[in-house]
Design a protein around this motif. Structure first.
Motif, PDB file in Angstrom:
ATOM      1  N   UNK A  48       0.863  -1.511   0.139  1.00 60.65           N
ATOM      2  CA  UNK A  48      -0.095  -0.105  -0.124  1.00 60.65           C
ATOM      3  C   UNK A  48       0.894   0.750  -0.068  1.00 60.65           C
ATOM      4  N   UNK A  49       1.670   1.752   1.073  1.00 64.14           N
ATOM      5  CA  UNK A  49       2.406   2.894   1.445  1.00 64.14           C
ATOM      6  C   UNK A  49       3.984   2.291   1.574  1.00 64.14           C
ATOM      7  N   UNK A  50       4.773   3.094   1.566  1.00 69.06           N
ATOM      8  CA  UNK A  50       5.842   2.651   2.783  1.00 69.06           C
ATOM      9  C   UNK A  50       6.461   4.471   2.887  1.00 69.06           C
ATOM     10  N   UNK A  51       7.535   4.617   4.207  1.00 65.26           N
ATOM     11  CA  UNK A  51       8.328   5.888   4.365  1.00 65.26           C
ATOM     12  C   UNK A  51       9.820   5.432   4.980  1.00 65.26           C
ATOM     13  N   UNK A  52      10.003   6.068   5.157  1.00 64.79           N
ATOM     14  CA  UNK A  52      11.747   5.286   4.850  1.00 64.79           C
ATOM     15  C   UNK A  52      12.387   6.048   6.047  1.00 64.79           C
ATOM     16  N   UNK A  53      13.415   5.555   6.589  1.00 65.39           N
ATOM     17  CA  UNK A  53      13.879   6.107   8.058  1.00 65.39           C
ATOM     18  C   UNK A  53      14.059   7.411   8.224  1.00 65.39           C
ATOM     19  N   UNK A  54      15.066   7.761   7.631  1.00 68.64           N
ATOM     20  CA  UNK A  54      15.807   9.174   7.766  1.00 68.64           C
ATOM     21  C   UNK A  54      14.936  10.149   7.190  1.00 68.64           C
ATOM     22  N   UNK A  55      15.286  10.291   5.549  1.00 65.59           N
ATOM     23  CA  UNK A  55      14.474  11.432   5.407  1.00 65.59           C
ATOM     24  C   UNK A  55      13.052  11.355   5.105  1.00 65.59           C
ATOM     25  N   UNK A  56      12.573  10.340   5.203  1.00 69.39           N
ATOM     26  CA  UNK A  56      10.953   9.961   4.865  1.00 69.39           C
ATOM     27  C   UNK A  56      10.413  10.205   3.980  1.00 69.39           C
ATOM     28  N   UNK A  99      10.953  -2.916   8.458  1.00 65.83           N
ATOM     29  CA  UNK A  99      11.901  -2.646   7.803  1.00 65.83           C
ATOM     30  C   UNK A  99      14.140  -2.425   8.941  1.00 65.83           C
ATOM     31  N   UNK A 100      15.011  -2.884   9.371  1.00 64.90           N
ATOM     32  CA  UNK A 100      15.824  -2.002  10.041  1.00 64.90           C
ATOM     33  C   UNK A 100      16.741  -1.378   8.418  1.00 64.90           C
ATOM     34  N   UNK A 101      16.591  -0.790   9.117  1.00 68.71           N
ATOM     35  CA  UNK A 101      17.845   0.644   7.278  1.00 68.71           C
ATOM     36  C   UNK A 101      16.593   0.557   6.272  1.00 68.71           C
ATOM     37  N   UNK A 102      17.855   1.140   5.054  1.00 64.86           N
ATOM     38  CA  UNK A 102      17.514   1.435   3.884  1.00 64.86           C
ATOM     39  C   UNK A 102      17.149   0.201   3.398  1.00 64.86           C
ATOM     40  N   UNK A 103      16.667   0.280   2.354  1.00 58.72           N
ATOM     41  CA  UNK A 103      15.847  -1.006   1.606  1.00 58.72           C
ATOM     42  C   UNK A 103      15.813  -0.700  -0.164  1.00 58.72           C
ATOM     43  N   UNK A 109       6.919  -8.126   0.469  1.00 58.52           N
ATOM     44  CA  UNK A 109       6.744  -8.211   1.817  1.00 58.52           C
ATOM     45  C   UNK A 109       8.022  -8.505   2.837  1.00 58.52           C
ATOM     46  N   UNK A 110       8.693  -9.392   2.214  1.00 52.93           N
ATOM     47  CA  UNK A 110       9.958 -10.122   1.522  1.00 52.93           C
ATOM     48  C   UNK A 110      10.781  -9.438   2.734  1.00 52.93           C
ATOM     49  N   UNK A 111      10.929  -7.738   2.427  1.00 55.28           N
ATOM     50  CA  UNK A 111      11.881  -7.491   3.231  1.00 55.28           C
ATOM     51  C   UNK A 111      11.586  -6.587   4.215  1.00 55.28           C
ATOM     52  N   UNK A 112      10.033  -6.535   4.531  1.00 52.24           N
ATOM     53  CA  UNK A 112       9.988  -6.529   5.952  1.00 52.24           C
ATOM     54  C   UNK A 112      10.286  -7.359   6.888  1.00 52.24           C
ATOM     55  N   UNK A 113      11.124  -7.585   8.261  1.00 53.27           N
ATOM     56  CA  UNK A 113      11.218  -8.625   9.015  1.00 53.27           C
ATOM     57  C   UNK A 113      10.766  -8.121  10.204  1.00 53.27           C
ATOM     58  N   UNK A 114       9.294  -7.153  10.416  1.00 54.75           N
ATOM     59  CA  UNK A 114       8.277  -7.223  11.635  1.00 54.75           C
ATOM     60  C   UNK A 114       7.751  -6.535  11.007  1.00 54.75           C
ATOM     61  N   UNK A 115       6.037  -7.070  11.623  1.00 56.05           N
ATOM     62  CA  UNK A 115       4.851  -7.260  11.309  1.00 56.05           C
ATOM     63  C   UNK A 115       4.274  -6.953  12.079  1.00 56.05           C
ATOM     64  N   UNK A 116       2.828  -5.855  11.970  1.00 57.73           N
ATOM     65  CA  UNK A 116       1.917  -6.073  13.378  1.00 57.73           C
ATOM     66  C   UNK A 116       1.160  -7.500  12.960  1.00 57.73           C
TER      67      UNK A 116
END
Length: 125
Positions: A48-56, A99-103, A109-116
């Motif tokens: 659906x959507x994603x946002x990066x960790x630093x720049x956003x 997902x930790x850090x950059x991708x 879905x396989x990119x992500x380590x943690x799920x709700x």
């Protein structure tokens, strides 16, 4: 170990709005990329959507572009998904993921380590 808890789902009429929240605990969430996926009955989980960790930086599926907005509040360890102009085809269980850090690709879905655990969104016509 990061734990994610979604909230904000519910039943809404077509054209309405909802805001989903994803609260994180157990890690420095500001260093994780955050994503939202959804899964309707009988269908595969889709981005659906994603946002990066630093720049956003933000990324959206074509089906929600212009209607949904992803954002994050690192001080609250929370990622949001503001959904407007909802359609019956948006009905699904919505999951947040981290997902930790950059991708190189936030749409898989396989990119992500943690799920709700997911929150149900139902849009009536």
């Amino acid at each position: 170990q990061v734990q994610l808890v979604e909230s904000g789902g519910g039943l809404v009429q077509a054209g309405g709005s909802l805001r989903l929240s994803c609260a994180a605990s157990g890690g420095t969430f500001s260093r994780y990329g955050g994503g939202w996926f959804r899964q309707a009955p009988g269908k595969e989980r889709e981005f659906v959507a994603a946002v990066t960790w630093s720049i956003g930086n933000t990324y959206y599926a074509d089906s929600v572009k212009g209607r949904f907005t992803i954002s994050r509040d690192n001080a609250k360890n929370t990622v949001y998904l503001q959904m407007t102009g909802l359609k019956p085809e948006d009905t699904a269980v919505y999951y947040c993921a981290a997902v930790p850090g950059y991708s190189i690709s936030y749409s898989y879905p396989s990119t992500y380590r943690y799920w709700g655990q997911g929150t149900q969104v139902t849009v009536s016509s």
